[in-house]
Design a protein around this motif. Structure first.
Motif, PDB file in Angstrom:
ATOM      1  N   GLY A  27      32.783 -40.795 -22.110  1.00  0.00           N
ATOM      2  CA  GLY A  27      33.664 -39.636 -22.092  1.00  0.00           C
ATOM      3  C   GLY A  27      32.906 -38.323 -22.078  1.00  0.00           C
ATOM      4  N   ILE A  28      31.588 -38.388 -21.877  1.00  0.00           N
ATOM      5  CA  ILE A  28      30.769 -37.176 -21.934  1.00  0.00           C
ATOM      6  C   ILE A  28      31.221 -36.198 -20.849  1.00  0.00           C
ATOM      7  CG2 ILE A  28      28.430 -36.252 -21.644  1.00  0.00           C
ATOM      8  CD1 ILE A  28      27.442 -38.801 -23.069  1.00  0.00           C
ATOM      9  N   THR A  29      31.323 -34.945 -21.245  1.00  0.00           N
ATOM     10  CA  THR A  29      31.766 -33.884 -20.353  1.00  0.00           C
ATOM     11  C   THR A  29      30.733 -32.752 -20.360  1.00  0.00           C
ATOM     12  OG1 THR A  29      33.592 -32.368 -19.844  1.00  0.00           O
ATOM     13  CG2 THR A  29      33.148 -32.773 -22.175  1.00  0.00           C
ATOM     14  N   PRO A  30      30.645 -32.000 -19.273  1.00  0.00           N
ATOM     15  CA  PRO A  30      29.702 -30.874 -19.287  1.00  0.00           C
ATOM     16  C   PRO A  30      30.204 -29.676 -20.088  1.00  0.00           C
ATOM     17  CG  PRO A  30      30.843 -30.971 -17.191  1.00  0.00           C
ATOM     18  CD  PRO A  30      31.249 -32.194 -17.961  1.00  0.00           C
ATOM     19  N   ILE A  31      31.445 -29.705 -20.496  1.00  0.00           N
ATOM     20  CA  ILE A  31      32.012 -28.606 -21.285  1.00  0.00           C
ATOM     21  C   ILE A  31      31.745 -28.885 -22.758  1.00  0.00           C
ATOM     22  CG2 ILE A  31      34.156 -27.434 -21.936  1.00  0.00           C
ATOM     23  CD1 ILE A  31      35.158 -28.112 -19.080  1.00  0.00           C
ATOM     24  N   GLY A  32      30.925 -28.040 -23.376  1.00  0.00           N
ATOM     25  CA  GLY A  32      30.611 -28.213 -24.787  1.00  0.00           C
ATOM     26  C   GLY A  32      29.270 -28.858 -25.063  1.00  0.00           C
ATOM     27  N   LEU A  33      28.415 -28.914 -24.072  1.00  0.00           N
ATOM     28  CA  LEU A  33      27.081 -29.475 -24.279  1.00  0.00           C
ATOM     29  C   LEU A  33      26.211 -28.501 -25.064  1.00  0.00           C
ATOM     30  CD1 LEU A  33      26.458 -30.975 -20.744  1.00  0.00           C
ATOM     31  CD2 LEU A  33      26.856 -32.238 -22.858  1.00  0.00           C
ATOM     32  N   PRO A  34      25.094 -28.976 -25.617  1.00  0.00           N
ATOM     33  CA  PRO A  34      24.180 -28.064 -26.301  1.00  0.00           C
ATOM     34  C   PRO A  34      23.815 -26.881 -25.394  1.00  0.00           C
ATOM     35  CG  PRO A  34      23.559 -30.327 -26.749  1.00  0.00           C
ATOM     36  CD  PRO A  34      24.649 -30.379 -25.703  1.00  0.00           C
ATOM     37  N   ALA A  35      23.767 -25.700 -25.968  1.00  0.00           N
ATOM     38  CA  ALA A  35      23.617 -24.452 -25.215  1.00  0.00           C
ATOM     39  C   ALA A  35      22.337 -24.361 -24.395  1.00  0.00           C
ATOM     40  CB  ALA A  35      23.704 -23.260 -26.169  1.00  0.00           C
ATOM     41  N   ASP A  36      21.272 -25.056 -24.819  1.00  0.00           N
ATOM     42  CA  ASP A  36      19.997 -24.926 -24.106  1.00  0.00           C
ATOM     43  C   ASP A  36      19.801 -25.970 -23.008  1.00  0.00           C
ATOM     44  OD1 ASP A  36      19.833 -26.933 -26.053  1.00  0.00           O
ATOM     45  OD2 ASP A  36      17.714 -26.568 -26.441  1.00  0.00           O
ATOM     46  N   TRP A  37      20.776 -26.846 -22.795  1.00  0.00           N
ATOM     47  CA  TRP A  37      20.630 -27.880 -21.784  1.00  0.00           C
ATOM     48  C   TRP A  37      20.876 -27.339 -20.383  1.00  0.00           C
ATOM     49  CZ3 TRP A  37      22.976 -33.313 -22.821  1.00  0.00           C
ATOM     50  CH2 TRP A  37      22.432 -33.856 -23.982  1.00  0.00           C
ATOM     51  N   PRO A  38      20.043 -27.713 -19.414  1.00  0.00           N
ATOM     52  CA  PRO A  38      20.404 -27.471 -18.027  1.00  0.00           C
ATOM     53  C   PRO A  38      21.606 -28.360 -17.664  1.00  0.00           C
ATOM     54  CG  PRO A  38      18.059 -28.001 -18.235  1.00  0.00           C
ATOM     55  CD  PRO A  38      18.711 -28.293 -19.552  1.00  0.00           C
ATOM     56  N   VAL A  39      22.524 -27.812 -16.893  1.00  0.00           N
ATOM     57  CA  VAL A  39      23.662 -28.579 -16.391  1.00  0.00           C
ATOM     58  C   VAL A  39      23.549 -28.565 -14.872  1.00  0.00           C
ATOM     59  CG1 VAL A  39      26.174 -28.791 -16.288  1.00  0.00           C
ATOM     60  CG2 VAL A  39      25.084 -27.939 -18.376  1.00  0.00           C
ATOM     61  N   LEU A  40      23.143 -29.686 -14.306  1.00  0.00           N
ATOM     62  CA  LEU A  40      22.961 -29.807 -12.868  1.00  0.00           C
ATOM     63  C   LEU A  40      24.262 -30.318 -12.263  1.00  0.00           C
ATOM     64  CD1 LEU A  40      19.427 -31.500 -12.935  1.00  0.00           C
ATOM     65  CD2 LEU A  40      20.030 -29.070 -13.120  1.00  0.00           C
ATOM     66  N   VAL A  41      24.790 -29.581 -11.296  1.00  0.00           N
ATOM     67  CA  VAL A  41      26.103 -29.876 -10.720  1.00  0.00           C
ATOM     68  C   VAL A  41      25.958 -30.049  -9.216  1.00  0.00           C
ATOM     69  CG1 VAL A  41      28.484 -29.087 -10.476  1.00  0.00           C
ATOM     70  CG2 VAL A  41      27.163 -28.418 -12.501  1.00  0.00           C
ATOM     71  N   ASP A  42      26.443 -31.157  -8.702  1.00  0.00           N
ATOM     72  CA  ASP A  42      26.431 -31.367  -7.258  1.00  0.00           C
ATOM     73  C   ASP A  42      27.393 -30.383  -6.604  1.00  0.00           C
ATOM     74  OD1 ASP A  42      25.520 -33.566  -5.108  1.00  0.00           O
ATOM     75  OD2 ASP A  42      27.533 -32.839  -4.647  1.00  0.00           O
ATOM     76  N   SER A  43      26.989 -29.801  -5.493  1.00  0.00           N
ATOM     77  CA  SER A  43      27.812 -28.796  -4.810  1.00  0.00           C
ATOM     78  C   SER A  43      29.176 -29.354  -4.386  1.00  0.00           C
ATOM     79  CB  SER A  43      27.070 -28.236  -3.597  1.00  0.00           C
ATOM     80  OG  SER A  43      26.761 -29.267  -2.681  1.00  0.00           O
ATOM     81  N   ALA A  44      29.270 -30.650  -4.125  1.00  0.00           N
ATOM     82  CA  ALA A  44      30.552 -31.251  -3.743  1.00  0.00           C
ATOM     83  C   ALA A  44      31.572 -31.158  -4.877  1.00  0.00           C
ATOM     84  CB  ALA A  44      30.349 -32.710  -3.330  1.00  0.00           C
ATOM     85  N   VAL A  45      31.116 -31.152  -6.122  1.00  0.00           N
ATOM     86  CA  VAL A  45      32.014 -31.015  -7.272  1.00  0.00           C
ATOM     87  C   VAL A  45      32.593 -29.612  -7.297  1.00  0.00           C
ATOM     88  CG1 VAL A  45      32.113 -30.995  -9.806  1.00  0.00           C
ATOM     89  CG2 VAL A  45      30.807 -32.780  -8.626  1.00  0.00           C
ATOM     90  N   VAL A  46      31.747 -28.627  -7.076  1.00  0.00           N
ATOM     91  CA  VAL A  46      32.164 -27.218  -7.120  1.00  0.00           C
ATOM     92  C   VAL A  46      33.171 -26.911  -6.008  1.00  0.00           C
ATOM     93  CG1 VAL A  46      31.296 -24.834  -6.942  1.00  0.00           C
ATOM     94  CG2 VAL A  46      29.997 -26.550  -8.202  1.00  0.00           C
ATOM     95  N   ASP A  47      33.079 -27.621  -4.898  1.00  0.00           N
ATOM     96  CA  ASP A  47      33.937 -27.362  -3.741  1.00  0.00           C
ATOM     97  C   ASP A  47      35.366 -27.860  -3.899  1.00  0.00           C
ATOM     98  OD1 ASP A  47      31.818 -26.148  -2.453  1.00  0.00           O
ATOM     99  OD2 ASP A  47      31.288 -27.922  -1.273  1.00  0.00           O
ATOM    100  N   LEU A  48      35.646 -28.711  -4.888  1.00  0.00           N
ATOM    101  CA  LEU A  48      36.995 -29.263  -5.060  1.00  0.00           C
ATOM    102  C   LEU A  48      37.907 -28.297  -5.816  1.00  0.00           C
ATOM    103  CD1 LEU A  48      36.184 -32.973  -5.951  1.00  0.00           C
ATOM    104  CD2 LEU A  48      37.161 -32.105  -3.821  1.00  0.00           C
ATOM    105  N   PRO A  49      39.196 -28.268  -5.474  1.00  0.00           N
ATOM    106  CA  PRO A  49      40.125 -27.410  -6.216  1.00  0.00           C
ATOM    107  C   PRO A  49      40.218 -27.804  -7.690  1.00  0.00           C
ATOM    108  CG  PRO A  49      41.152 -28.203  -4.188  1.00  0.00           C
ATOM    109  CD  PRO A  49      39.836 -28.925  -4.342  1.00  0.00           C
ATOM    110  N   TYR A  50      40.336 -29.101  -7.966  1.00  0.00           N
ATOM    111  CA  TYR A  50      40.363 -29.630  -9.336  1.00  0.00           C
ATOM    112  C   TYR A  50      39.553 -30.904  -9.381  1.00  0.00           C
ATOM    113  CZ  TYR A  50      43.487 -26.678 -12.034  1.00  0.00           C
ATOM    114  OH  TYR A  50      44.014 -25.642 -12.759  1.00  0.00           O
ATOM    115  N   VAL A  51      38.908 -31.131 -10.525  1.00  0.00           N
ATOM    116  CA  VAL A  51      38.065 -32.302 -10.728  1.00  0.00           C
ATOM    117  C   VAL A  51      38.429 -32.942 -12.059  1.00  0.00           C
ATOM    118  CG1 VAL A  51      35.686 -33.111 -10.965  1.00  0.00           C
ATOM    119  CG2 VAL A  51      36.193 -31.188  -9.444  1.00  0.00           C
ATOM    120  N   LEU A  52      38.589 -34.247 -12.061  1.00  0.00           N
ATOM    121  CA  LEU A  52      38.825 -35.018 -13.277  1.00  0.00           C
ATOM    122  C   LEU A  52      37.468 -35.368 -13.868  1.00  0.00           C
ATOM    123  CD1 LEU A  52      41.170 -37.043 -14.695  1.00  0.00           C
ATOM    124  CD2 LEU A  52      39.644 -38.698 -13.633  1.00  0.00           C
TER     125      LEU A  52
END
Length: 185
Positions: free
Chosen positions: A128-153
């Motif tokens: 159930g790990i989510t990128p929202i609420g991770l430790p503040a100093d962690w890099p969060v690498l996001v695939d550009s295809a995720v950013v391109d979607l209107p909504y993501v589960l």
């Protein structure tokens, strides 16, 4: 409210259900910044026993396969130093750990973090790990295809429940880096 994607019985703007979310996720929603308003992040209640992809899609909508992302924790190592990071890729792909992740972290070696490390460092449940609420100093690498979607589960921090997040919000997470080709077929 009606969920923006999928077929869910209960959908609630995340700021209206902070007591349902685990602490790091609730804190991140509470202190949300960015161009996407926090109330556009939607919490949907889901059954943990339906978490298997095929069963999940059967109950909540087959179209979700192309609108879902996984968030995995990786460890990049160089010398005696280890860097933990999160990677967010579409569910139909896998994280390019030995290519894109290793290069982005400047690591000699990169691998998936152990379950104990992932859950212990995030305070979230495995699966159930989510990128929202991770430790503040962690890099969060996001695939550009995720950013391109209107909504993501994506996960909600625990196995019960998911978050529906506008794709462009992932690019605005603290320490987010959007990468082409992070997720590979």
């Amino acid at each position: 409210m009606r969920a923006p994607i999928g077929h869910f019985d209960n959908a609630t703007p995340a700021p209206d259900c902070l007591d349902t979310l685990i602490r790091p996720v609730a804190d991140a929603v509470r202190h949300w910044r960015g161009s996407v308003p926090a109330d556009q992040i939607v919490y949907v209640d889901t059954e943990p026993e339906w978490a298997d992809t095929a069963t999940f899609l059967e109950h909540y909508g087959p179209e979700l396969l192309d609108q879902s992302a996984n968030c995995v924790v990786v460890a990049g190592k160089r010398g005696g130093e280890a860097t933990l990071a999160a990677c967010v890729v579409l569910s139909a792909t896998r994280v390019d750990v030995n290519g894109a992740v290793r290069r982005q972290l400047g690591a000699r070696k990169a691998s998936f973090a152990s379950m104990d490390t992932a859950t212990g460092e995030t305070g979230m449940e495995y699966g159930g790990i989510t990128p929202i609420g991770l430790p503040a100093d962690w890099p969060v690498l996001v695939d550009s295809a995720v950013v391109d979607l209107p909504y993501v589960l994506v996960g909600s921090g625990r196995r019960r429940g998911k978050l529906l997040v506008p794709g462009k919000a992932f690019a605005e997470l603290p320490n987010a880096v959007v990468l082409e080709g992070l997720g590979v077929a």
